[in-house]
Design a protein around this motif. Structure first.
Motif, PDB file in Angstrom:
ATOM      1  N   ALA A  81       0.727  -0.679   0.124  1.00 31.11           N
ATOM      2  CA  ALA A  81       0.086  -0.500  -0.109  1.00 31.11           C
ATOM      3  C   ALA A  81       0.827   0.959  -0.146  1.00 31.11           C
ATOM      4  O   ALA A  81       0.862   2.371  -0.704  1.00 31.11           O
ATOM      5  CB  ALA A  81      -0.906  -0.214   1.514  1.00 31.11           C
ATOM      6  N   GLY A  82       1.723   1.296   0.838  1.00 30.22           N
ATOM      7  CA  GLY A  82       2.689   2.009   0.843  1.00 30.22           C
ATOM      8  C   GLY A  82       3.557   2.853  -0.610  1.00 30.22           C
ATOM      9  O   GLY A  82       3.301   3.990  -0.429  1.00 30.22           O
ATOM     10  N   SER A  83       3.505   1.901  -1.710  1.00 24.12           N
ATOM     11  CA  SER A  83       4.157   2.418  -2.686  1.00 24.12           C
ATOM     12  C   SER A  83       3.286   3.089  -3.375  1.00 24.12           C
ATOM     13  O   SER A  83       3.708   3.773  -3.946  1.00 24.12           O
ATOM     14  CB  SER A  83       4.838   0.705  -3.566  1.00 24.12           C
ATOM     15  N   TRP A  84       2.207   1.890  -3.629  1.00 22.45           N
ATOM     16  CA  TRP A  84       0.881   2.723  -3.626  1.00 22.45           C
ATOM     17  C   TRP A  84       0.383   4.468  -3.525  1.00 22.45           C
ATOM     18  O   TRP A  84       0.525   5.125  -4.856  1.00 22.45           O
ATOM     19  CB  TRP A  84      -0.191   1.999  -4.737  1.00 22.45           C
ATOM     20  N   VAL A  85       0.879   4.314  -3.295  1.00 25.73           N
ATOM     21  CA  VAL A  85       0.407   5.358  -2.308  1.00 25.73           C
ATOM     22  C   VAL A  85       1.117   7.160  -1.993  1.00 25.73           C
ATOM     23  O   VAL A  85       0.999   7.190  -2.710  1.00 25.73           O
ATOM     24  CB  VAL A  85       0.431   5.582  -0.887  1.00 25.73           C
ATOM     25  N   VAL A  86       2.521   5.942  -3.150  1.00 26.74           N
ATOM     26  CA  VAL A  86       3.639   6.969  -3.499  1.00 26.74           C
ATOM     27  C   VAL A  86       3.846   6.943  -4.980  1.00 26.74           C
ATOM     28  O   VAL A  86       3.920   8.417  -4.639  1.00 26.74           O
ATOM     29  CB  VAL A  86       5.317   6.428  -2.903  1.00 26.74           C
ATOM     30  N   ALA A  87       3.060   5.723  -5.174  1.00 24.80           N
ATOM     31  CA  ALA A  87       3.250   6.086  -6.755  1.00 24.80           C
ATOM     32  C   ALA A  87       2.104   7.564  -6.914  1.00 24.80           C
ATOM     33  O   ALA A  87       2.383   8.462  -7.916  1.00 24.80           O
ATOM     34  CB  ALA A  87       2.785   4.898  -7.895  1.00 24.80           C
ATOM     35  N   ALA A  88       1.146   6.761  -5.604  1.00 26.11           N
ATOM     36  CA  ALA A  88      -0.293   8.345  -6.666  1.00 26.11           C
ATOM     37  C   ALA A  88       0.262   9.564  -6.068  1.00 26.11           C
ATOM     38  O   ALA A  88      -0.491  10.650  -7.172  1.00 26.11           O
ATOM     39  CB  ALA A  88      -1.493   8.017  -5.920  1.00 26.11           C
ATOM     40  N   PHE A  99       9.278 -12.448   2.371  1.00 20.13           N
ATOM     41  CA  PHE A  99       9.554 -11.511   1.371  1.00 20.13           C
ATOM     42  C   PHE A  99       9.095 -10.336   0.306  1.00 20.13           C
ATOM     43  O   PHE A  99       9.370  -9.455  -0.090  1.00 20.13           O
ATOM     44  CB  PHE A  99       9.530 -12.226   0.027  1.00 20.13           C
ATOM     45  N   THR A 100       7.810  -9.866   1.150  1.00 17.28           N
ATOM     46  CA  THR A 100       7.027  -9.029   0.705  1.00 17.28           C
ATOM     47  C   THR A 100       6.991  -7.314   1.033  1.00 17.28           C
ATOM     48  O   THR A 100       7.685  -7.129   0.544  1.00 17.28           O
ATOM     49  CB  THR A 100       5.293  -9.188   1.108  1.00 17.28           C
ATOM     50  N   PHE A 101       7.412  -7.296   2.483  1.00 16.77           N
ATOM     51  CA  PHE A 101       7.602  -5.499   2.794  1.00 16.77           C
ATOM     52  C   PHE A 101       9.343  -5.577   2.877  1.00 16.77           C
ATOM     53  O   PHE A 101       9.134  -4.077   2.753  1.00 16.77           O
ATOM     54  CB  PHE A 101       7.435  -5.652   4.416  1.00 16.77           C
ATOM     55  N   PRO A 102       9.720  -6.308   2.765  1.00 11.62           N
ATOM     56  CA  PRO A 102      11.295  -6.070   1.986  1.00 11.62           C
ATOM     57  C   PRO A 102      11.687  -5.244   0.635  1.00 11.62           C
ATOM     58  O   PRO A 102      12.136  -4.209   0.120  1.00 11.62           O
ATOM     59  CB  PRO A 102      11.637  -6.703   2.757  1.00 11.62           C
ATOM     60  N   PHE A 103      11.076  -6.390   0.410  1.00 11.17           N
ATOM     61  CA  PHE A 103      10.637  -5.803  -1.438  1.00 11.17           C
ATOM     62  C   PHE A 103      10.488  -4.416  -1.111  1.00 11.17           C
ATOM     63  O   PHE A 103       9.991  -3.512  -2.507  1.00 11.17           O
ATOM     64  CB  PHE A 103      10.819  -6.916  -2.350  1.00 11.17           C
ATOM     65  N   ALA A 104       8.977  -4.727  -0.752  1.00  9.92           N
ATOM     66  CA  ALA A 104       8.437  -3.419  -0.848  1.00  9.92           C
ATOM     67  C   ALA A 104       9.356  -1.982  -0.130  1.00  9.92           C
ATOM     68  O   ALA A 104       8.524  -0.736  -0.939  1.00  9.92           O
ATOM     69  CB  ALA A 104       6.372  -3.543   0.309  1.00  9.92           C
ATOM     70  N   ALA A 105       9.803  -1.860   0.849  1.00 10.78           N
ATOM     71  CA  ALA A 105      10.112  -1.227   1.319  1.00 10.78           C
ATOM     72  C   ALA A 105      11.741  -0.556   0.099  1.00 10.78           C
ATOM     73  O   ALA A 105      11.379   0.801  -0.332  1.00 10.78           O
ATOM     74  CB  ALA A 105      11.208  -1.212   2.630  1.00 10.78           C
ATOM     75  N   VAL A 106      12.212  -1.677  -0.696  1.00 10.76           N
ATOM     76  CA  VAL A 106      12.701  -1.059  -1.819  1.00 10.76           C
ATOM     77  C   VAL A 106      12.237  -0.731  -2.537  1.00 10.76           C
ATOM     78  O   VAL A 106      12.942   0.392  -3.786  1.00 10.76           O
ATOM     79  CB  VAL A 106      13.677  -2.519  -2.351  1.00 10.76           C
ATOM     80  N   ALA A 107      10.841  -0.653  -3.169  1.00 11.92           N
ATOM     81  CA  ALA A 107       9.852   0.083  -3.957  1.00 11.92           C
ATOM     82  C   ALA A 107       9.869   0.857  -3.616  1.00 11.92           C
ATOM     83  O   ALA A 107       9.642   1.537  -4.669  1.00 11.92           O
ATOM     84  CB  ALA A 107       8.427  -1.034  -4.671  1.00 11.92           C
ATOM     85  N   THR A 108       9.343   1.168  -2.608  1.00 12.38           N
ATOM     86  CA  THR A 108       8.797   2.098  -2.092  1.00 12.38           C
ATOM     87  C   THR A 108       9.935   3.796  -2.176  1.00 12.38           C
ATOM     88  O   THR A 108       9.906   4.594  -3.086  1.00 12.38           O
ATOM     89  CB  THR A 108       8.486   2.566  -0.932  1.00 12.38           C
ATOM     90  N   GLY A 124       5.982  -4.517 -10.722  1.00  5.81           N
ATOM     91  CA  GLY A 124       7.394  -5.885 -10.483  1.00  5.81           C
ATOM     92  C   GLY A 124       6.873  -6.144  -8.637  1.00  5.81           C
ATOM     93  O   GLY A 124       6.222  -6.915  -8.462  1.00  5.81           O
ATOM     94  N   ILE A 125       6.927  -4.752  -7.690  1.00  4.56           N
ATOM     95  CA  ILE A 125       5.946  -5.367  -6.381  1.00  4.56           C
ATOM     96  C   ILE A 125       4.566  -6.466  -5.963  1.00  4.56           C
ATOM     97  O   ILE A 125       4.700  -6.218  -5.731  1.00  4.56           O
ATOM     98  CB  ILE A 125       6.239  -4.298  -5.514  1.00  4.56           C
ATOM     99  N   THR A 126       3.664  -5.148  -7.649  1.00  4.18           N
ATOM    100  CA  THR A 126       2.495  -5.959  -7.231  1.00  4.18           C
ATOM    101  C   THR A 126       2.278  -7.190  -7.392  1.00  4.18           C
ATOM    102  O   THR A 126       1.411  -7.382  -6.689  1.00  4.18           O
ATOM    103  CB  THR A 126       1.351  -4.569  -8.085  1.00  4.18           C
ATOM    104  N   ALA A 127       3.066  -7.231  -8.258  1.00  2.00           N
ATOM    105  CA  ALA A 127       3.441  -9.028  -8.850  1.00  2.00           C
ATOM    106  C   ALA A 127       3.640  -9.715  -7.780  1.00  2.00           C
ATOM    107  O   ALA A 127       2.941 -11.317  -7.439  1.00  2.00           O
ATOM    108  CB  ALA A 127       3.607  -9.133 -10.185  1.00  2.00           C
TER     109      ALA A 127
END
Length: 324
Positions: free
Chosen positions: A21-28, A258-267, A291-294
């Motif tokens: 969600a954080g990655s999408w919020v930043v992208a938005a 795997f999820t939060f670490p790579f989400a943090a990298v994406a953000t 990529g992070i959503t997939a």
């Protein structure tokens, strides 16, 4: 009847969803995604956090000393911290645009709980016997992730001094625990298969430090952001060499590591793209988001399939129950 065991690492599920969600919020915020996707993911993460919390509380209430056993377990105890870290993310991202006062209250309450748990588990590691071979990168969670998430979220809700304080907590703990963790990974026997996904957590401290610094400095790439990014790049590249170990695993709930670490990298990457604006920056942002959503979406789908097949929750032996 056998009790349904809800292990503490299940808190990694809402934690990972909050990271996505954080990655999408930043992208938005950069105009590269619709805001409703991030909002929907925040609601989903909140619902899953509540469900896991209720399930975990029901189990630990009904099974005598189950909570104490989890707190003393050298493998599982660090994951308990995610129960109080995740709400800080949800409040900072979801409540701040709507009610800043409510966001500050929720962040501050769970910050206090995070620091208290971090202090307790640090004391436990000092006081109790600790076997280096049972240590794993999940040990970053209570103090390193807790401190850095607290720093980022307090910056978002406008508490700058508290944010700097929590940044110091997270960074110093990263230096200490990171050294111990790498020593264990370099020189001791390999992690058991169930814990191999926690190797992905090695990418999280630098990425989270970057997120916290971006929140503090007004979303600018500065000296300190660049400093932590260098080490973060090394840890991300190290993950490539670990792919054979990951690909040889059968699916388990521990894949949520795997999820939060790579989400943090994406953000963090999205922040870099937004600030530096290289040629084709929108395409890069879309690729990172896709990529992070997939990745997280695939793990979520596989989790739903496992739950439908009755393969998700472990079943504990008949426990001694509390007297009513």
């Amino acid at each position: 009847m056998a009790a349904v065991r809800v292990p503490p690492n299940f808190f990694g599920i809402p934690f990972g969803l909050a990271g996505l969600a954080g990655s999408w919020v930043v992208a938005a915020g950069d105009g590269n995604a619709p805001s409703w996707v991030g909002d929907a993911l925040l609601v989903l993460a909140a619902v899953v956090w509540l469900a896991v919390t209720v399930g975990y509380a029901a189990y630990t209430w009904s099974v005598r000393r189950a909570f104490v056993a989890d707190l003393l377990d050298p493998v599982l105890a660090p994951f308990v911290s995610l129960a109080v870290i995740t709400p800080m993310l949800l409040a900072a991202q979801g409540l701040t645009p709507r009610n800043l006062t409510a966001a500050r209250i929720v962040v501050d309450v769970f910050l206090v709980l995070t620091v208290l748990f971090g202090g307790w588990i640090t004391g436990q590691w000092i006081y109790g016997p600790l076997d280096l071979d049972r240590m794993h990168p999940g040990y970053f969670l209570p103090t390193v992730a807790g401190g850095l998430v607290a720093s980022a979220t307090t910056a978002v809700v406008g508490q700058r001094l508290l944010s700097v304080l929590m940044l110091g907590l997270g960074l110093v703990c990263w230096l200490v625990i990171g050294s111990l963790t790498l020593n264990r990974l370099f020189f001791r026997p390999p992690l058991p298969p169930a814990l191999i996904p926690t190797l992905a957590i090695e990418v999280a401290p630098a990425a989270l430090a970057g997120v916290a610094l971006f929140a503090l400095n007004g979303e600018r790439i500065d000296f300190f952001v660049s400093l932590v990014a260098g080490y973060g790049l090394l840890m991300v590249l190290a993950q490539v060499r670990l792919l054979p170990a990951y690909l040889g695993l059968s699916f388990a709930p521990t894949f949520w590591a795997f999820t939060f670490p790579f989400a943090a990298v994406a953000t963090t990457t999205l922040h870099w793209i937004a600030d530096s604006r290289p040629s084709g920056h929108r395409v890069y942002a879309y690729l990172v988001l896709a990529g992070i959503t997939a990745l997280i979406g695939g793990i979520a789908v596989r989790t739903v399939v496992a739950a439908a097949r009755g393969q998700l929750l472990p079943t504990a032996p008949e426990p001694a129950r509390r007297d009513r």
